[in-house]
Design a protein around this motif. Structure first.
Motif, short mmCIF file in Angstrom:
data_model
loop_
_atom_site.label_atom_id
_atom_site.label_comp_id
_atom_site.label_asym_id
_atom_site.label_seq_id
_atom_site.Cartn_x
_atom_site.Cartn_y
_atom_site.Cartn_z
N LEU A 1 0.82 -1.21 0.00
CA LEU A 1 0.00 0.00 0.00
C LEU A 1 0.85 1.26 0.00
O LEU A 1 2.02 1.25 0.39
CB LEU A 1 -0.96 -0.01 1.19
N LEU A 2 0.22 2.35 -0.46
CA LEU A 2 0.80 3.68 -0.42
C LEU A 2 -0.13 4.57 0.37
O LEU A 2 -1.35 4.53 0.20
CB LEU A 2 0.98 4.23 -1.83
N VAL A 3 0.45 5.38 1.23
CA VAL A 3 -0.31 6.31 2.07
C VAL A 3 0.27 7.71 1.84
O VAL A 3 1.48 7.91 1.92
CB VAL A 3 -0.18 5.92 3.57
N MET A 4 -0.62 8.67 1.59
CA MET A 4 -0.18 10.04 1.34
C MET A 4 -0.85 11.00 2.31
O MET A 4 -2.07 11.08 2.39
CB MET A 4 -0.52 10.45 -0.10
N SER A 5 -0.03 11.69 3.09
CA SER A 5 -0.50 12.76 3.96
C SER A 5 -0.13 14.09 3.29
O SER A 5 0.51 14.09 2.24
CB SER A 5 0.16 12.65 5.34
N PRO A 6 -0.49 15.23 3.86
CA PRO A 6 -0.13 16.50 3.22
C PRO A 6 1.36 16.72 3.03
O PRO A 6 1.77 17.50 2.17
CB PRO A 6 -0.74 17.55 4.17
N GLN A 7 2.21 16.03 3.82
CA GLN A 7 3.64 16.27 3.73
C GLN A 7 4.47 15.03 3.40
O GLN A 7 5.65 15.16 3.10
CB GLN A 7 4.15 16.83 5.07
N LYS A 8 3.88 13.84 3.46
CA LYS A 8 4.67 12.62 3.32
C LYS A 8 4.00 11.62 2.37
O LYS A 8 2.77 11.53 2.32
CB LYS A 8 4.86 11.96 4.69
N LEU A 9 4.85 10.89 1.67
CA LEU A 9 4.42 9.76 0.87
C LEU A 9 5.05 8.52 1.49
O LEU A 9 6.27 8.45 1.64
CB LEU A 9 4.88 9.92 -0.58
N ILE A 10 4.20 7.55 1.86
CA ILE A 10 4.67 6.38 2.61
C ILE A 10 4.28 5.12 1.84
O ILE A 10 3.14 4.96 1.41
CB ILE A 10 4.04 6.35 4.02
N ALA A 11 5.25 4.24 1.67
CA ALA A 11 5.02 2.94 1.03
C ALA A 11 5.19 1.86 2.08
O ALA A 11 6.08 1.93 2.93
CB ALA A 11 6.00 2.73 -0.12
N CYS A 12 4.35 0.82 2.01
CA CYS A 12 4.39 -0.25 3.01
C CYS A 12 4.05 -1.57 2.36
O CYS A 12 3.12 -1.65 1.55
CB CYS A 12 3.38 0.07 4.13
N ARG A 13 4.79 -2.58 2.75
CA ARG A 13 4.54 -3.93 2.26
C ARG A 13 4.28 -4.84 3.45
O ARG A 13 4.94 -4.73 4.48
CB ARG A 13 5.77 -4.42 1.49
N ASP A 14 3.30 -5.74 3.32
CA ASP A 14 2.97 -6.61 4.44
C ASP A 14 4.16 -7.50 4.82
O ASP A 14 5.03 -7.76 3.99
CB ASP A 14 1.73 -7.46 4.13
N PRO A 15 4.21 -7.96 6.08
CA PRO A 15 5.38 -8.72 6.56
C PRO A 15 5.61 -10.06 5.86
O PRO A 15 6.68 -10.64 6.00
CB PRO A 15 5.06 -8.94 8.05
N TRP A 16 4.61 -10.54 5.11
CA TRP A 16 4.75 -11.83 4.43
C TRP A 16 5.12 -11.65 2.96
O TRP A 16 5.44 -12.62 2.28
CB TRP A 16 3.47 -12.63 4.57
N GLY A 17 5.03 -10.44 2.45
CA GLY A 17 5.46 -10.15 1.08
C GLY A 17 4.63 -10.83 0.02
O GLY A 17 5.16 -11.29 -1.00
N PHE A 18 3.32 -10.87 0.21
CA PHE A 18 2.45 -11.54 -0.76
C PHE A 18 2.45 -10.85 -2.12
O PHE A 18 2.39 -11.50 -3.15
CB PHE A 18 1.01 -11.59 -0.24
N ARG A 19 2.45 -9.52 -2.11
CA ARG A 19 2.31 -8.75 -3.34
C ARG A 19 3.55 -7.88 -3.57
O ARG A 19 4.17 -7.40 -2.61
CB ARG A 19 1.07 -7.87 -3.29
N PRO A 20 3.92 -7.66 -4.83
CA PRO A 20 5.14 -6.89 -5.10
C PRO A 20 4.95 -5.39 -4.89
O PRO A 20 3.83 -4.87 -4.97
CB PRO A 20 5.40 -7.19 -6.59
N LEU A 21 6.04 -4.70 -4.62
CA LEU A 21 6.06 -3.24 -4.52
C LEU A 21 7.51 -2.80 -4.68
O LEU A 21 8.38 -3.26 -3.95
CB LEU A 21 5.50 -2.77 -3.17
N CYS A 22 7.75 -1.92 -5.66
CA CYS A 22 9.12 -1.49 -5.92
C CYS A 22 9.24 0.03 -5.89
O CYS A 22 8.24 0.75 -5.92
CB CYS A 22 9.62 -2.05 -7.25
N MET A 23 10.48 0.49 -5.83
CA MET A 23 10.80 1.90 -5.70
C MET A 23 11.78 2.29 -6.78
O MET A 23 12.66 1.51 -7.16
CB MET A 23 11.40 2.15 -4.31
N GLY A 24 11.63 3.51 -7.30
CA GLY A 24 12.55 3.98 -8.32
C GLY A 24 12.73 5.49 -8.26
O GLY A 24 12.15 6.17 -7.40
#
Length: 458
Positions: free
Chosen positions: A168-191
């Motif tokens: 998941l991605l969470v966006m507040s007025p000042q921050k962009l936060i990426a999070c992946r579950d502890p079991w890593g079921f689904r992919p998520l990458c950064m660039g």
């Protein structure tokens, strides 16, 4: 209800602005992960804007909407529902206003124990406006934020208590936060792209917007972006992942790299393994577009048979697997595919596809080959038989609707009209992605899941 992925997510921080347009292109590259609804939320001078609706990315957004959204941060989402009805209010991003400000959340995956969790939150006074489990995640984060000193701390705390799949991605007025579950079921990458920092479900989306993939998030990792600074929090990391193996077999785009493994090469490997596993006298190999094409190439390379284009695909029809109901799925097959008579007439054909769920679609495809003059059709499937539902974001039906739960391989062969039929073995499934730096979830093939599917502690 058919077999499909739930969704894809894309996020960007870029001080130069124009994040809505970049997100649009990123979502376009992820359209294969969800064709039901889409949305984008942005931040301009700490003010949140968003737009979402039912439909494809190209249908929902126009130039004026993207210009209005603009943004120095954005999150976007393409959806096909595994939890929640096909309605506009269930489209993402989920945007909330609460005492600490605003949040926008996009989510790929599926929680387990949802009914109990929803009831618990409702007894605490929560009022939910959607039927999506993603709203539970947003509420859990907002509730934790009341006790935590920062948004990222709230995300970490909520993630430690949730069970199931959530990139998941969470966006507040000042921050962009990426999070992946502890079991890593689904992919998520950064660039990165210049000063821009990007997140996406697949590497192909980062590359599609001109970015360079830097790495994948670890299972349990939280990455925080604020004013161009990047912080990694690994408090929830367990050190072992259980990537959904079907990402390699069907869902991901062939040009994506997941956990260090080329998706294209994994599918070619599957075809090679099938050819070794159960060779059959034949004249040509054909793949069922699109995810069967790479496996067919592998089968042809290993067997020495010619790999020909056996089907012509109508590119203006969506993926058959993710049409909303059985009737429309069956109607879509003939609209979507036609057999190429010049390549299969008078030939013994090995037809390679990625899976069999109910058996109705492959029966129609086999019939197309026979109508085009194929003398024999030998079906090879680059996945084992489905014997159990998925609880983590792949909408595999319950056992009553899985053909392999009620029929032997010989019976399925006869029901589909194939001359022979073989599935990838469980042993060979383990060899599918030899370069992957992760473990796998294979519960839909084995009934053995990495975590309890009732949402209890593992």
């Amino acid at each position: 209800m058919g077999l499909h992925e739930e969704c894809g997510v894309f996020g960007i921080y870029d001080p130069a602005g124009g994040c809505a347009q970049t997100t649009y292109y990123g979502l376009y590259a992820l359209q294969h992960r969800g064709q039901e609804a889409c949305g984008i939320a942005t931040i301009n001078d700490r003010e949140q804007s968003f737009y979402k609706d039912v439909g494809l990315v190209s249908e929902v957004f126009d130039k004026q909407t993207l210009q209005r959204l603009n943004g120095t941060m954005a999150v976007g989402h393409v959806r096909y529902a595994t939890t929640g009805a096909r309605e506009r209010e269930n489209a993402q991003p989920l945007t909330i206003k609460y005492v600490k400000g605003t949040l926008a959340v996009v989510h790929n995956g599926n929680l387990v124990g949802v009914d109990q969790l929803r009831q618990k939150f409702e007894y605490q006074g929560a009022i939910f406006h959607t039927t999506s489990d993603s709203e539970l995640i947003a509420y859990a984060i907002a509730q934790a934020r009341l006790r935590c000193a920062s948004v990222e701390e709230a995300v970490c705390q909520a993630a430690s208590k949730l069970r199931g799949a959530f990139s998941l991605l969470v966006m507040s007025p000042q921050k962009l936060i990426a999070c992946r579950d502890p079991w890593g079921f689904r992919p998520l990458c950064m660039g990165r792209k210049g000063q821009a920092i990007l997140f996406a479900s697949e590497s192909c989306a980062i590359e599609a917007v001109g970015g360079r993939v830097e790495r994948e998030l670890e299972p349990g990792e939280v990455v925080v972006v604020q004013d161009g600074r990047v912080q990694s929090i690994r408090d929830n990391c367990r050190g072992k992942s259980h990537m959904c193996i079907f990402e390699y077999i069907y869902f991901a785009r062939p040009d994506s790299i997941i956990a260090g493994q080329s998706v294209h090469q994994a599918r070619v490997n599957a075809g090679r393994l099938l050819a070794r596993q159960n060779p059959v006298p034949a004249d040509v190999v054909v793949g069922v577009p699109d995810s069967g094409l790479d496996a067919a190439r592998g089968y042809a390379l290993e067997s020495g048979l010619p790999n020909v284009m056996g089907f012509v695909k109508n590119r203006y029809v969506g993926r058959t697997f993710i049409t909303p109901d059985q009737q429309s799925r069956e109607q879509a097959v003939r609209i979507k595919l036609s057999a190429l008579r010049s390549e299969v007439e008078g030939k013994r054909v090995v037809m390679v596809d990625d899976s069999i769920v109910r058996g109705t679609t492959c029966s129609q495809i086999i019939a197309l080959l026979r109508e085009a003059g194929a003398t024999e059709v030998h079906m090879r499937v680059s996945a084992p038989p489905f014997i159990s539902p998925c609880y983590f974001g792949t909408d595999i039906p319950d056992k009553d609707r899985l053909i392999a739960c009620h029929h032997s391989i010989d019976e399925i062969r006869d029901m589909t009209g194939a001359d022979s039929l073989d599935f990838l073995s469980l042993d060979n499934l383990q060899k599918l992605a030899p370069n992957a730096r992760c473990g796998f979830c294979e519960g839909c093939f084995t009934e053995h899941y990495p975590i309890p599917v009732d949402g209890s502690e593992d």
